[in-house]
Each structure stands twice: as C-alpha cells, then as structure tokens.
Design a protein around this motif. Structure first.
Motif, mmCIF file in Angstrom:
data_model
loop_
_atom_site.group_PDB
_atom_site.id
_atom_site.type_symbol
_atom_site.label_atom_id
_atom_site.label_comp_id
_atom_site.label_asym_id
_atom_site.label_seq_id
_atom_site.Cartn_x
_atom_site.Cartn_y
_atom_site.Cartn_z
ATOM 1 N N ASN A 114 0.847 -1.192 0.000
ATOM 2 C CA ASN A 114 0.000 0.000 0.000
ATOM 3 C C ASN A 114 0.887 1.248 0.000
ATOM 4 O OD1 ASN A 114 -2.198 1.675 -0.022
ATOM 5 N ND2 ASN A 114 -2.854 1.232 2.053
ATOM 6 N N LEU A 115 1.741 1.340 -1.011
ATOM 7 C CA LEU A 115 2.741 2.401 -1.131
ATOM 8 C C LEU A 115 2.159 3.797 -1.001
ATOM 9 C CD1 LEU A 115 5.708 3.146 -1.816
ATOM 10 C CD2 LEU A 115 5.035 3.132 -4.216
ATOM 11 N N PHE A 152 -5.308 -2.460 4.829
ATOM 12 C CA PHE A 152 -4.299 -2.138 5.821
ATOM 13 C C PHE A 152 -3.614 -0.821 5.469
ATOM 14 C CE2 PHE A 152 -4.466 -6.812 6.105
ATOM 15 C CZ PHE A 152 -4.720 -6.939 7.452
ATOM 16 N N PRO A 153 -3.071 -0.119 6.457
ATOM 17 C CA PRO A 153 -2.276 1.069 6.142
ATOM 18 C C PRO A 153 -0.943 0.647 5.528
ATOM 19 C CG PRO A 153 -2.217 0.616 8.486
ATOM 20 C CD PRO A 153 -3.203 -0.345 7.876
ATOM 21 N N ARG A 154 -0.127 1.608 5.172
ATOM 22 C CA ARG A 154 1.178 1.302 4.555
ATOM 23 C C ARG A 154 2.001 0.418 5.484
ATOM 24 N NH1 ARG A 154 3.553 6.329 4.097
ATOM 25 N NH2 ARG A 154 2.425 6.632 2.157
ATOM 26 N N VAL A 155 2.608 -0.622 4.913
ATOM 27 C CA VAL A 155 3.459 -1.542 5.660
ATOM 28 C C VAL A 155 4.810 -1.602 4.958
ATOM 29 C CG1 VAL A 155 3.776 -3.930 6.414
ATOM 30 C CG2 VAL A 155 1.493 -2.919 6.413
ATOM 31 N N VAL A 156 5.916 -1.383 5.713
ATOM 32 C CA VAL A 156 7.259 -1.458 5.169
ATOM 33 C C VAL A 156 7.949 -2.653 5.800
ATOM 34 C CG1 VAL A 156 9.466 -0.281 4.932
ATOM 35 C CG2 VAL A 156 7.364 1.029 4.864
ATOM 36 N N GLN A 157 8.598 -3.469 4.951
ATOM 37 C CA GLN A 157 9.244 -4.685 5.419
ATOM 38 C C GLN A 157 10.672 -4.705 4.888
ATOM 39 O OE1 GLN A 157 6.868 -8.365 5.253
ATOM 40 N NE2 GLN A 157 8.419 -9.099 3.844
ATOM 41 N N LEU A 158 11.649 -4.850 5.764
ATOM 42 C CA LEU A 158 13.058 -4.931 5.373
ATOM 43 C C LEU A 158 13.610 -6.280 5.767
ATOM 44 C CD1 LEU A 158 14.217 -1.444 6.713
ATOM 45 C CD2 LEU A 158 13.525 -2.015 4.385
#
Length: 68
Positions: free
Chosen positions: A28-29, A56-62
């Motif tokens: 969800n960029l 869902f709101p923006r999710v960042v995964q590293l």
C-alpha cells in the motif's frame, strides 16, 4: 480499487562463495484508504457513518537473505 505494492532487491557477493540479498518491500505504497460501507443499523449513534477501513495502512518490510 487496487493497492500499489513495491519491492526492491539488491544482491551482494561476499567472500567469492557467499551472497547476501537486501530486500525492501512496501505494501500500500500510496497509503490510500479503502472504506467499508456506512453503518446501516437505524437508531445507533453511528448510523450513516463509516467507521471501518477495508485495507491495511502502509506496511514497510526490510530483510536480508544469505545463501551460497
């Protein structure tokens, strides 16, 4: 409506034999909300109001992956 997802991968060589891969993923960029329909229960304090989000709101995964 569709979400825009984005991924970025970069592979590095380590000690001739090993490799490491850095991963960055964003779901969800654009952080665009999608809502459910309004509350249709007559007589409640939230009648006609939209109270829930469908996605869902923006999710960042590293992450880092090591392999041969």
């Amino acid at each position: 409506m569709a979400n825009i997802d984005f991924s970025l991968f970069k592979t590095f060589n380590l000690l001739e034999r090993f490799k490491a891969q850095f991963r960055a993923e964003v779901f969800n960029l654009t952080n665009t909300p999608q809502f459910y329909g309004p509350n249709t229960t007559f007589g409640t304090s939230t009648f006609g109001q939209i109270t829930t989000q469908a996605n869902f709101p923006r999710v960042v995964q590293l992450g880092v992956r090591f392999y041969l």
